[in-house]
Design a protein around this motif. Sequence first.
Motif, PDB file in Angstrom:
ATOM      1  N   ARG A  67       0.919  -1.148   0.059  1.00 50.98           N
ATOM      2  CA  ARG A  67      -0.072   0.074   0.065  1.00 50.98           C
ATOM      3  C   ARG A  67       0.721   1.330   0.059  1.00 50.98           C
ATOM      4  NH1 ARG A  67      -5.117  -1.426   3.905  1.00 50.98           N
ATOM      5  NH2 ARG A  67      -5.838  -3.075   2.512  1.00 50.98           N
ATOM      6  N   ARG A  68       0.363   2.075  -0.729  1.00 50.47           N
ATOM      7  CA  ARG A  68       1.098   3.640  -0.856  1.00 50.47           C
ATOM      8  C   ARG A  68       0.049   4.356  -1.272  1.00 50.47           C
ATOM      9  NH1 ARG A  68       6.562   5.363  -4.212  1.00 50.47           N
ATOM     10  NH2 ARG A  68       6.687   7.319  -3.242  1.00 50.47           N
ATOM     11  N   LEU A  69       0.189   5.625  -0.706  1.00 47.32           N
ATOM     12  CA  LEU A  69      -0.596   6.902  -1.352  1.00 47.32           C
ATOM     13  C   LEU A  69       0.284   7.957  -1.349  1.00 47.32           C
ATOM     14  CD1 LEU A  69      -3.498   7.957  -1.957  1.00 47.32           C
ATOM     15  CD2 LEU A  69      -3.803   8.188   0.307  1.00 47.32           C
ATOM     16  N   THR A  70       0.087   8.889  -2.374  1.00 50.40           N
ATOM     17  CA  THR A  70       1.024  10.251  -2.394  1.00 50.40           C
ATOM     18  C   THR A  70      -0.153  11.324  -2.772  1.00 50.40           C
ATOM     19  OG1 THR A  70       3.013   8.746  -2.943  1.00 50.40           O
ATOM     20  CG2 THR A  70       2.999  11.237  -3.345  1.00 50.40           C
ATOM     21  N   PHE A  71      -0.008  12.474  -1.962  1.00 51.43           N
ATOM     22  CA  PHE A  71      -0.738  13.319  -2.579  1.00 51.43           C
ATOM     23  C   PHE A  71       0.056  14.696  -2.096  1.00 51.43           C
ATOM     24  CE2 PHE A  71      -2.308  12.027   1.614  1.00 51.43           C
ATOM     25  CZ  PHE A  71      -2.287  13.341   2.396  1.00 51.43           C
ATOM     26  N   THR A  72      -0.455  15.919  -2.559  1.00 47.12           N
ATOM     27  CA  THR A  72       0.133  17.273  -2.143  1.00 47.12           C
ATOM     28  C   THR A  72      -0.494  17.876  -1.183  1.00 47.12           C
ATOM     29  OG1 THR A  72       1.109  17.481  -4.258  1.00 47.12           O
ATOM     30  CG2 THR A  72       0.947  19.413  -3.134  1.00 47.12           C
ATOM     31  N   TYR A  73       0.100  18.331   0.172  1.00 50.86           N
ATOM     32  CA  TYR A  73      -0.522  19.132   0.972  1.00 50.86           C
ATOM     33  C   TYR A  73       0.234  20.152   1.379  1.00 50.86           C
ATOM     34  CZ  TYR A  73      -2.852  19.315   5.764  1.00 50.86           C
ATOM     35  OH  TYR A  73      -3.388  19.808   6.819  1.00 50.86           O
ATOM     36  N   ALA A  74      -0.319  21.508   1.560  1.00 45.86           N
ATOM     37  CA  ALA A  74       0.282  22.593   1.843  1.00 45.86           C
ATOM     38  C   ALA A  74       1.856  22.755   1.085  1.00 45.86           C
ATOM     39  CB  ALA A  74       0.689  22.669   3.273  1.00 45.86           C
ATOM     40  N   GLY A  75       1.703  22.396  -0.278  1.00 44.08           N
ATOM     41  CA  GLY A  75       2.796  22.685  -1.077  1.00 44.08           C
ATOM     42  C   GLY A  75       3.744  21.500  -0.985  1.00 44.08           C
ATOM     43  N   LEU A  76       3.780  20.502  -0.042  1.00 47.89           N
ATOM     44  CA  LEU A  76       4.631  19.548  -0.116  1.00 47.89           C
ATOM     45  C   LEU A  76       4.015  18.082  -0.265  1.00 47.89           C
ATOM     46  CD1 LEU A  76       5.691  20.477   3.597  1.00 47.89           C
ATOM     47  CD2 LEU A  76       6.904  20.766   1.732  1.00 47.89           C
ATOM     48  N   LEU A  77       5.017  17.096  -0.605  1.00 44.69           N
ATOM     49  CA  LEU A  77       4.513  15.942  -1.191  1.00 44.69           C
ATOM     50  C   LEU A  77       4.547  14.997   0.001  1.00 44.69           C
ATOM     51  CD1 LEU A  77       3.818  14.383  -3.811  1.00 44.69           C
ATOM     52  CD2 LEU A  77       6.294  13.514  -3.700  1.00 44.69           C
ATOM     53  N   VAL A  78       3.369  14.273   0.357  1.00 43.16           N
ATOM     54  CA  VAL A  78       3.242  13.399   1.500  1.00 43.16           C
ATOM     55  C   VAL A  78       2.774  12.071   0.894  1.00 43.16           C
ATOM     56  CG1 VAL A  78       1.537  12.786   3.332  1.00 43.16           C
ATOM     57  CG2 VAL A  78       1.964  15.192   2.848  1.00 43.16           C
ATOM     58  N   SER A  79       3.718  11.163   1.280  1.00 42.86           N
ATOM     59  CA  SER A  79       3.627   9.721   0.987  1.00 42.86           C
ATOM     60  C   SER A  79       3.331   9.015   2.256  1.00 42.86           C
ATOM     61  CB  SER A  79       5.045   9.253   0.586  1.00 42.86           C
ATOM     62  OG  SER A  79       5.354  10.004  -0.950  1.00 42.86           O
ATOM     63  N   LEU A  80       2.414   8.126   1.923  1.00 39.83           N
ATOM     64  CA  LEU A  80       2.039   6.992   3.072  1.00 39.83           C
ATOM     65  C   LEU A  80       2.262   5.985   2.668  1.00 39.83           C
ATOM     66  CD1 LEU A  80      -0.214   9.620   3.141  1.00 39.83           C
ATOM     67  CD2 LEU A  80      -0.998   7.867   5.041  1.00 39.83           C
ATOM     68  N   PHE A  81       3.015   4.839   3.445  1.00 43.57           N
ATOM     69  CA  PHE A  81       3.393   3.519   3.260  1.00 43.57           C
ATOM     70  C   PHE A  81       2.828   2.611   3.957  1.00 43.57           C
ATOM     71  CE2 PHE A  81       6.759   6.559   1.934  1.00 43.57           C
ATOM     72  CZ  PHE A  81       7.056   6.165   0.676  1.00 43.57           C
ATOM     73  N   GLY A  82       2.392   1.223   3.372  1.00 40.58           N
ATOM     74  CA  GLY A  82       1.667   0.580   4.233  1.00 40.58           C
ATOM     75  C   GLY A  82       2.403  -0.043   5.445  1.00 40.58           C
ATOM     76  N   ASP A  83       3.546  -0.023   5.697  1.00 38.58           N
ATOM     77  CA  ASP A  83       4.296  -0.173   6.835  1.00 38.58           C
ATOM     78  C   ASP A  83       4.134   0.920   7.996  1.00 38.58           C
ATOM     79  OD1 ASP A  83       5.727   1.836   6.246  1.00 38.58           O
ATOM     80  OD2 ASP A  83       7.779   0.645   6.336  1.00 38.58           O
ATOM     81  N   GLY A  84       3.282   2.015   7.895  1.00 37.07           N
ATOM     82  CA  GLY A  84       3.029   3.017   8.850  1.00 37.07           C
ATOM     83  C   GLY A  84       4.051   4.111   8.531  1.00 37.07           C
ATOM     84  N   THR A  85       4.952   4.101   7.698  1.00 42.93           N
ATOM     85  CA  THR A  85       5.792   5.362   7.368  1.00 42.93           C
ATOM     86  C   THR A  85       5.154   6.485   6.670  1.00 42.93           C
ATOM     87  OG1 THR A  85       7.630   3.805   7.287  1.00 42.93           O
ATOM     88  CG2 THR A  85       8.048   5.995   6.401  1.00 42.93           C
TER      89      THR A  85
END
Length: 93
Positions: A67-85
């Motif tokens: 699992r991985r999700l990436t999106f832009t928030y407040a001008g920054l790139l946010v990446s969520l990974f399935g291991d909780g990182t």
Amino acid sequence: MDDQRDQDAGSVVTISADRYEEVAVAITSAVATASELSPLELPPLGDIGVDPEALDALFESSHDPSRRLTFTYAGLLVSLFGDGTITVSPTED
């Protein structure tokens, strides 16, 4: 704020979502640290089209490394990974 910026990587912040009750709170905290803002200065995730409850459902209880999700928030790139990182980094222009 208790998240730390990686001084060797500029404004990159990497945290574990497991430290927080809600994934959205972890994201907001990491973005606030990276942007040197108060979490209260950031728009709610719902305002940018990200459903906090869906984030919890996808990432809170699962440690699925695929699992991985990436999106832009407040001008920054946010990446969520399935291991909780969660990683917050500058966007590439």
